[in-house]
Each structure stands twice: as C-alpha cells, then as structure tokens.
Design an enzyme around this catalytic site. Structure first.
Site, short mmCIF file in Angstrom:
data_model
loop_
_atom_site.label_atom_id
_atom_site.label_comp_id
_atom_site.label_asym_id
_atom_site.label_seq_id
_atom_site.Cartn_x
_atom_site.Cartn_y
_atom_site.Cartn_z
N ARG A 24 -47.61 5.37 25.21
CA ARG A 24 -48.48 4.35 25.11
C ARG A 24 -48.03 3.26 25.65
NH1 ARG A 24 -51.58 5.08 19.31
NH2 ARG A 24 -52.41 7.04 20.07
N ARG A 51 -32.93 6.32 24.82
CA ARG A 51 -33.73 7.48 23.72
C ARG A 51 -35.21 7.51 24.05
NH1 ARG A 51 -31.14 7.70 18.04
NH2 ARG A 51 -28.95 7.18 18.53
N ARG A 99 -47.26 -5.93 16.58
CA ARG A 99 -47.57 -4.49 16.74
C ARG A 99 -48.88 -3.93 16.76
NH1 ARG A 99 -47.48 0.74 14.92
NH2 ARG A 99 -48.55 1.33 13.02
N MET A 133 -47.22 2.62 9.03
CA MET A 133 -45.92 2.82 8.60
C MET A 133 -44.78 1.88 9.29
SD MET A 133 -45.95 6.91 9.13
CE MET A 133 -44.54 7.51 7.96
N GLU A 134 -45.10 0.74 9.52
CA GLU A 134 -44.26 -0.19 10.32
C GLU A 134 -44.32 -1.58 9.88
OE1 GLU A 134 -45.98 2.12 12.28
OE2 GLU A 134 -44.48 3.57 12.34
N ASP A 158 -58.12 7.15 11.28
CA ASP A 158 -58.70 8.24 10.15
C ASP A 158 -59.09 7.52 8.94
OD1 ASP A 158 -55.58 8.26 10.40
OD2 ASP A 158 -55.59 9.25 8.35
N1 HPA Z 1 -50.95 7.31 7.01
C1 HPA Z 1 -49.80 6.90 7.55
N2 HPA Z 1 -49.73 6.26 8.90
C2 HPA Z 1 -50.94 6.26 9.84
C3 HPA Z 1 -52.16 7.07 9.19
C4 HPA Z 1 -51.92 7.51 7.72
O1 HPA Z 1 -52.89 8.07 7.40
N3 HPA Z 1 -53.20 7.05 10.02
C5 HPA Z 1 -52.62 6.41 11.09
N4 HPA Z 1 -51.30 6.03 10.87
#
Ligand code: HPA
Length: 236
Positions: free
Chosen positions: A23, A42, A87, A181-182, A205
């Site tokens: 991306r 990496r 981010r 998550m970040e 989602d």
């Molecule tokens: N959980 C964690 N991180 C994510 C999710 C999720 O459902 N969807 C997109 N990033």
C-alpha cells in the site's frame, strides 16, 4: 542510527504510515510526484516525494501491530527528523452508525497491549491521544471533501482473532468507535518524543451486529483512495 530503516534515508517532516508495504508503494506510485524509494529493509518500503501541490512528504509501511509500528515510528521520530506521523489503515466498526467505507479519526487509543507500560508513570493509567491540530485539520479537510467522517475513541487490539468476542458488545456500549491494531503505540511514541501523530482509518468491516453489505473491491479502493487524499492534505 537505525537497524530497521536505511541509515542514509531522507524523510519529509510528515510521514504517512499504512500497515501494508504494498500500500505504501501504491501511494508512492499513484499519489506522489518524483517519489524515490529511500528504504526497503525486511520488505518495509519507504518513499519520499512531493504532493501534487509541491509539498515534500514520505510514505513508509508500519507492519502490523503495536510492536511493529512502535519500532518504526520510534526510529522515524528519533533518528530521521520526522515531526508528524499519520497512520492510515483499516478498522472494524463497533457502532451501527459507523459504516463500512466511513472514515474514523482516532482521538484517543485504548489497548490491551503492554507497549505503554515501560514508558508510563507508575500507578497511573495513561491515555494516549492524537495531536489536536492534526485531528482538527483532518476533520475540516474531510468535511470539505464530503467524506463521512467520525471523530472519537478507538481501540488498538493485540488480537485480530478473538476467541471471546463479547468485547465487541462492551465496546459498543461505551461508545468506542472502532478497532485497529497500531494507534496506541504510535500515540505513545509521539507523546514520549514530543512529536505529532494521528490515526485515520477507513472502516473495512463491521463488528456492530448490523448486516452490512460488503464493499466491492472497486468501492473499497475508491474509499481507501479518499483516505489517502485526506492524509496527503495534511502535508506541512
Ligand atoms: N480487528 C482489528 N483490526 C482490524 C479489524 C478488526 O476487526 N478490521 C480492520 N482492522
């Protein structure tokens, strides 16, 4: 200097950080002018170029999760003169009105990650947050671009796959907007190092219990492109 980023890499003051290295390449190829790859250790691609308006900007992947963005954002802030990290990612929505394709600006980041503990003041539960000036500018620009934008608390989870998903309902009830998550580690590093950070997510989602129709891959790319343009509009 750094073991994870090329030592001779030049970065702009503002770096956009998607999780995915491809991306980062996509943004460099499609949205930057005169982009040059400045690091690729990496498989973490980083590029520096200009926006179409002529402002210098960089884009580099963060990888997934707090430890990964923790390393890269720490090094960018500490060793490469970077002042702002934005981010740009995807997130799952907890709220019915925060729909797939909408943009979320993360004001604060809560987490089950241990990333912050080493940096925190004993007995104090710290609440990392974004930089207000970046959030305000992102909100105003999103409105001007007619994007559907929400501003509020987000959750940075260490688990993408949760065995117990009762957390989704609890998060919905307290008004948490979305999970990614970040952001938590990024906001902690910015705080610790006196820099600026913001997390902008496109909802990919829904965990809100509503039956949402998934976006087609074209719709998804259009929504992501809108978020990339919004992030680029924050270049200094
Ligand atoms: N959980 C964690 N991180 C994510 C999710 C999720 O459902 N969807 C997109 N990033």
């Amino acid at each position: 200097m750094s073991v994870h980023i090329a030592n001779d890499a030049h970065f702009a003051k503002t770096v956009l950080m998607p999780g995915d290295p491809l991306r980062a390449k996509f943004i460099a190829d499609n949205f930057l002018v005169d982009a040059k790859e400045v690091t690729n250790i990496r498989g973490i691609h980083g590029y520096t170029g200009k926006t179409k308006e002529g402002k210098e900007i960089s884009v580099m992947a963060s990888g997934m999760g707090c430890p990964s963005i923790g390393i890269y954002s720490y090094e960018l802030f500490s060793f490469y003169g970077v002042e702002n990290i934005i981010r740009i990612g995807t997130a799952g929505s907890f709220q019915k009105n925060v729909r797939v394709g909408d943009v979320v600006i993360g004001l604060s980041a809560s987490s089950n990650s241990g990333y912050g503990e080493q940096l925190m003041v004993k007995d104090v539960k710290m609440s990392p947050c974004c930089d207000f000036s970046l959030a305000l500018k992102a909100y105003e620009n999103a409105k001007n671009m007619n994007l559907k934008v929400h501003v509020g608390p987000i959750y940075s989870s260490d688990c993408f796959y949760n065995v117990d998903d009762s957390i989704n309902e609890k998060m919905r009830n307290i008004g948490m907007l979305a999970v990614e998550m970040e952001a938590y580690a990024l906001y902690i590093n910015a705080w610790l190092l006196h820099k600026k950070a913001l997390c902008i997510c496109t909802i990919s989602d829904s965990l809100s219990g509503s039956n949402e129709v998934e976006l087609t891959s074209e719709e998804r790319q259009t929504k992501l492109n809108d978020m990339f343009k919004l992030a680029l509009s924050l270049a200094d």
